[in-house]
Design a protein around this motif. Structure first.
Motif, mmCIF file in Angstrom:
data_model
loop_
_atom_site.group_PDB
_atom_site.id
_atom_site.type_symbol
_atom_site.label_atom_id
_atom_site.label_comp_id
_atom_site.label_asym_id
_atom_site.label_seq_id
_atom_site.Cartn_x
_atom_site.Cartn_y
_atom_site.Cartn_z
ATOM 1 N N VAL A 398 0.853 -1.200 0.000
ATOM 2 C CA VAL A 398 0.000 0.000 0.000
ATOM 3 C C VAL A 398 0.882 1.241 0.000
ATOM 4 N N ALA A 399 2.001 1.183 0.718
ATOM 5 C CA ALA A 399 2.924 2.324 0.748
ATOM 6 C C ALA A 399 3.430 2.636 -0.658
ATOM 7 N N ALA A 400 3.811 1.602 -1.399
ATOM 8 C CA ALA A 400 4.334 1.820 -2.758
ATOM 9 C C ALA A 400 3.245 2.381 -3.667
ATOM 10 N N ALA A 401 2.038 1.827 -3.588
ATOM 11 C CA ALA A 401 0.935 2.308 -4.431
ATOM 12 C C ALA A 401 0.604 3.759 -4.081
ATOM 13 N N THR A 402 0.691 4.078 -2.786
ATOM 14 C CA THR A 402 0.402 5.439 -2.323
ATOM 15 C C THR A 402 1.475 6.410 -2.810
ATOM 16 N N ALA A 403 2.727 5.966 -2.781
ATOM 17 C CA ALA A 403 3.814 6.821 -3.259
ATOM 18 C C ALA A 403 3.646 7.121 -4.751
ATOM 19 N N LEU A 404 3.171 6.132 -5.496
ATOM 20 C CA LEU A 404 3.017 6.322 -6.951
ATOM 21 C C LEU A 404 1.862 7.251 -7.296
ATOM 22 N N THR A 405 0.783 7.170 -6.544
ATOM 23 C CA THR A 405 -0.420 7.924 -6.910
ATOM 24 C C THR A 405 -0.582 9.219 -6.125
ATOM 25 N N GLY A 406 0.008 9.276 -4.921
ATOM 26 C CA GLY A 406 -0.147 10.472 -4.091
ATOM 27 C C GLY A 406 -1.358 10.415 -3.182
ATOM 28 N N TYR A 407 -2.112 9.327 -3.217
ATOM 29 C CA TYR A 407 -3.205 9.155 -2.248
ATOM 30 C C TYR A 407 -3.186 7.719 -1.733
ATOM 31 N N VAL A 408 -3.779 7.493 -0.557
ATOM 32 C CA VAL A 408 -3.762 6.156 0.051
ATOM 33 C C VAL A 408 -4.430 5.198 -0.919
ATOM 34 N N CYS A 409 -3.659 4.241 -1.401
ATOM 35 C CA CYS A 409 -4.069 3.530 -2.622
ATOM 36 C C CYS A 409 -3.910 2.021 -2.487
ATOM 37 N N ASP A 410 -4.879 1.310 -3.025
ATOM 38 C CA ASP A 410 -4.865 -0.158 -3.086
ATOM 39 C C ASP A 410 -3.823 -0.611 -4.122
ATOM 40 N N PRO A 411 -2.918 -1.518 -3.729
ATOM 41 C CA PRO A 411 -1.905 -1.981 -4.689
ATOM 42 C C PRO A 411 -2.514 -2.567 -5.951
ATOM 43 N N ASN A 412 -3.697 -3.156 -5.846
ATOM 44 C CA ASN A 412 -4.347 -3.720 -7.038
ATOM 45 C C ASN A 412 -4.666 -2.638 -8.066
ATOM 46 N N GLU A 413 -5.018 -1.458 -7.554
ATOM 47 C CA GLU A 413 -5.393 -0.361 -8.434
ATOM 48 C C GLU A 413 -4.206 0.079 -9.284
ATOM 49 N N VAL A 414 -3.046 0.136 -8.651
ATOM 50 C CA VAL A 414 -1.836 0.537 -9.371
ATOM 51 C C VAL A 414 -1.461 -0.519 -10.392
ATOM 52 N N ALA A 415 -1.594 -1.785 -9.993
ATOM 53 C CA ALA A 415 -1.249 -2.868 -10.903
ATOM 54 C C ALA A 415 -2.146 -2.819 -12.132
ATOM 55 N N ILE A 416 -3.454 -2.555 -11.942
ATOM 56 C CA ILE A 416 -4.389 -2.510 -13.070
ATOM 57 C C ILE A 416 -4.069 -1.326 -13.968
ATOM 58 N N ASP A 417 -3.789 -0.164 -13.333
ATOM 59 C CA ASP A 417 -3.417 1.017 -14.113
ATOM 60 C C ASP A 417 -2.198 0.735 -14.974
ATOM 61 N N ALA A 418 -1.248 0.013 -14.357
ATOM 62 C CA ALA A 418 -0.006 -0.261 -15.076
ATOM 63 C C ALA A 418 -0.272 -1.124 -16.295
ATOM 64 N N VAL A 419 -1.152 -2.121 -16.130
ATOM 65 C CA VAL A 419 -1.481 -2.995 -17.252
ATOM 66 C C VAL A 419 -2.173 -2.193 -18.347
ATOM 67 N N MET A 420 -3.120 -1.326 -17.923
ATOM 68 C CA MET A 420 -3.869 -0.541 -18.907
ATOM 69 C C MET A 420 -2.953 0.411 -19.652
ATOM 70 N N ALA A 421 -1.933 0.902 -18.940
ATOM 71 C CA ALA A 421 -1.001 1.833 -19.578
ATOM 72 C C ALA A 421 0.075 1.095 -20.363
ATOM 73 N N GLY A 422 0.011 -0.233 -20.368
ATOM 74 C CA GLY A 422 0.960 -1.011 -21.134
ATOM 75 C C GLY A 422 2.336 -1.078 -20.516
ATOM 76 N N GLU A 423 2.397 -0.773 -19.220
ATOM 77 C CA GLU A 423 3.710 -0.779 -18.573
ATOM 78 C C GLU A 423 4.089 -2.159 -18.057
ATOM 79 N N GLY A 424 3.112 -3.049 -18.001
ATOM 80 C CA GLY A 424 3.375 -4.297 -17.285
ATOM 81 C C GLY A 424 3.259 -4.027 -15.802
ATOM 82 N N VAL A 425 3.333 -5.092 -15.012
ATOM 83 C CA VAL A 425 3.139 -4.926 -13.570
ATOM 84 C C VAL A 425 4.469 -5.032 -12.858
#
Lengths: 425, 165
Positions: A398-425
């Motif tokens: 959660v800390a890593a996902a929060t650091a990436l987005t700037g708000y308290v964030c679910d790691p799953n959300e970041v992983a999905i965003d990454a896939v959608m953006a074509g970055e891989g997870v």
């Protein structure tokens, strides 16, 4: 015959007689841990009240400089200088000075804490030693000074709350989420005077076990023991500690099961550790600081989990990320496998091994109005600096996902965003 | 006459004495200035010897810092009443000779006049007198000695300990 709890087995052996929960025992701890914050009081009590110049068992004493390491001001520098003199005078060889790390992590790494031992410590999170099936508990300066002077201490054999864990961690849920879910269920005082005893975690690393054992204190518990099944061979389990399968069920005060399959990331909301919600229920909470560290979640595996999510990315603009390794070993491992380079490249600031800003004394304390996502164990008002800062507790992921987005964030959300953006997870 | 200082549930040691004000960071001589410095700044300035603290459950949760109960003792707190005390705080207060009672007195209002008589085992207030529970023998012995260190120095052992090494 009734079976016995882990606490009853360990404390019976130490007391030299069979004891059950509720009895008061006097025993000789295997290790007495003293840390820098409390050491000045302990030394003062030894000298001025107990008139003890030489400790009877310096080989059973471990001293750590971790709470303010390195010294933050002249007062702490002077106190630490006096502590070093005292340690030398007493011939204490297990002295872990600035840079070695947090006492709890170091005592486990050094195997001073190991299955069946009794470790009392001047820090409340001395429940940590239950990670390796040692009976670990925290005490104040007077109790610690008396234990040093006499080689003994007294305690009541605690009742036990047994927690059976089933299922597998999935969907972004991690050991920290289990620890928070247990505090959520028991509340801040539900484990007072008891030992928590976890079963069903044979697959868990020593580090993940330490996340659970340190957090046991936040439910008020006296000890947080993890069934030693599955411990690495460096932590041999003595035969006498193995539970007798022919014995009946021990007497538990309470027993419940937690199903990991149903668990989702948990967040402790300011200002109490038991104010826990599913992260999915939390609205959008912007943060200023992400702080990864402490005896609860500052190990190599915690840094590596965050690094895996931050690989090739940058933390969000306006967010400061502090990473403070729990020990020198953790730091060395993070250097060796590139974890540290990944974290630094992503924009994190690395601090020296130790407690960091967990006690609000140095290394990134919070200003009024700031919000922090913290991987530690307490979110009390004023804990990390200003009483007008807000602290949310969560896992390293959660800390890593929060650091990436700037708000308290679910790691799953970041992983999905990454896939959608074509970055891989 | 002394007064009641009412506090909420889950009063933690960071509220009683924040880590930044520890003797380690400042000096022990200053400790009496800091109890509840952020949570209730008027407390340390106006508390009088014999005043009592009345709180909800889980008083003293959090850190092992003995300087939290020590600071309350320094300013003369006569006793603390809570339905449940956190374990380490309980031990620390017992060791220092600061009386704790596991009693829910939260019907008493903040600022209420009370009269604490520890020897007589009573707490008088405007509407009556509460008989304080008698602690178990172990605690009674330590309390009578004025704390665990005087007890240990006098007896060379812990209460109830039979064999002396």
């Amino acid at each position: 015959m009734n079976g016995r709890t882990l606490s009853e087995i360990i404390l019976s052996r130490a007391a030299g007689r069979s004891v059950a929960s509720g009895e008061v025992v006097t025993l000789e701890p295997d290790v007495v841990m003293v840390h820098d914050s409390i050491a000045p009081s302990v030394i003062k009590i030894l000298r001025e009240q107990l008139h003890v110049d030489r400790l009877p068992h310096p080989d059973r004493v471990a001293v750590a400089v971790d709470h303010v390491a390195p010294a933050a001001n002249l007062a702490t520098a002077e106190a630490q200088a006096k502590l070093r003199t005292w340690v030398a005078e007493q011939g204490i060889e297990t002295f872990f000075d600035t840079g070695r790390g947090i006492a709890h992590q170091v005592l486990i790494e050094e195997r001073l804490a190991r299955p069946g031992r009794i470790v009392i410590g001047s820090d409340s999170h001395s429940t940590a030693y239950g990670a390796v099936a040692a009976f670990g508990t925290g005490m104040g300066a007077t109790d610690i000074a008396l234990a040093l002077a006499s080689g003994r201490t007294w305690m009541r054999v605690p009742e036990t709350i047994r927690i059976d864990v089933v299922g597998q961690f999935r969907a972004g849920a991690r050991p920290k989420d289990l620890a928070l879910a247990v505090v959520r269920r028991l509340r801040a005082d539900g484990g007072t005077y008891t030992a928590l005893e976890y079963h069903g975690l044979a697959d868990l690393s020593v580090g993940a076990r330490t996340t659970l054992s340190t957090m046991a204190l936040e439910a008020g518990a006296k000890a947080g023991l993890i069934d030693p099944a599955g411990l690495p061979s460096a932590y041999p389990v003595p035969e006498w500690l193995q539970t007798d399968p022919t014995a009946g069920e021990p007497s538990y005060r309470e027993r419940f099961t937690i199903d990991l399959d149903a668990m989702r990331p948990q967040i402790a909301v300011p200002d109490t550790v038991d104010n826990v919600v599913d992260l999915s229920e939390l609205g959008r909470v912007p943060v200023d600081v992400v702080y990864l560290g402490t005896c609860t979640n500052g190990r190599h595996e915690d840094m590596a989990a965050a690094a895996a999510m931050l690989e090739g990315r940058r933390i969000a603009r306006g967010v400061r990320m502090m990473v403070v390794p729990a020990s020198r070993e953790a730091l060395q491992a993070a250097i060796a496998d590139g974890t540290l380079a990944t974290l630094v490249a992503a924009g994190a600031t690395i601090g020296p091994p130790g407690c960091g800003a967990c006690i609000g004394r140095h290394l990134g304390v919070l200003a009024a109005g700031e919000t922090c996502l913290f991987t530690g164990n307490r979110n009390f008002r004023g804990r990390m600096g200003s009483p007008d800062a807000r602290i949310y507790l969560g896992s390293p992921e959660v800390a890593a996902a929060t650091a990436l987005t700037g708000y308290v964030c679910d790691p799953n959300e970041v992983a999905i965003d990454a896939v959608m953006a074509g970055e891989g997870v | 006459m002394a007064r009641v200082w009412r506090f909420d549930t889950d009063v933690n040691t960071d509220q009683i004495l924040p880590g930044r004000y520890a003797p380690y960071m400042t000096s022990e001589a200053e400790l009496r200035k800091y109890p509840f410095i952020e949570a209730r700044p008027e407390f340390a300035k106006t508390v009088q010897p014999g005043d009592v603290i009345v709180a909800g459950p889980n008083f003293g949760c959090g850190s092992s810092r003995e300087y939290a109960p020590q600071s309350l003792k320094m300013v003369g707190v006569g006793a603390i009443f809570s339905p449940l005390f956190a374990r380490i705080f309980y031990r620390n207060a017992l060791n220092l000779g600061l009386p704790l009672f596991e009693l829910d007195l939260t019907t008493l209002a903040d600022g209420a006049d009370v009269d604490l008589d520890l020897d007589g085992g009573t707490l008088a207030h405007a509407d009556g007198t509460i008989t304080l529970p008698t602690p178990p023998e172990f605690l009674r012995e330590v309390r009578a000695a004025g704390g665990i260190i005087p007890y240990f120095r006098e007896h060379g052992r812990f209460p109830g300990e039979e064999v002396v090494a």
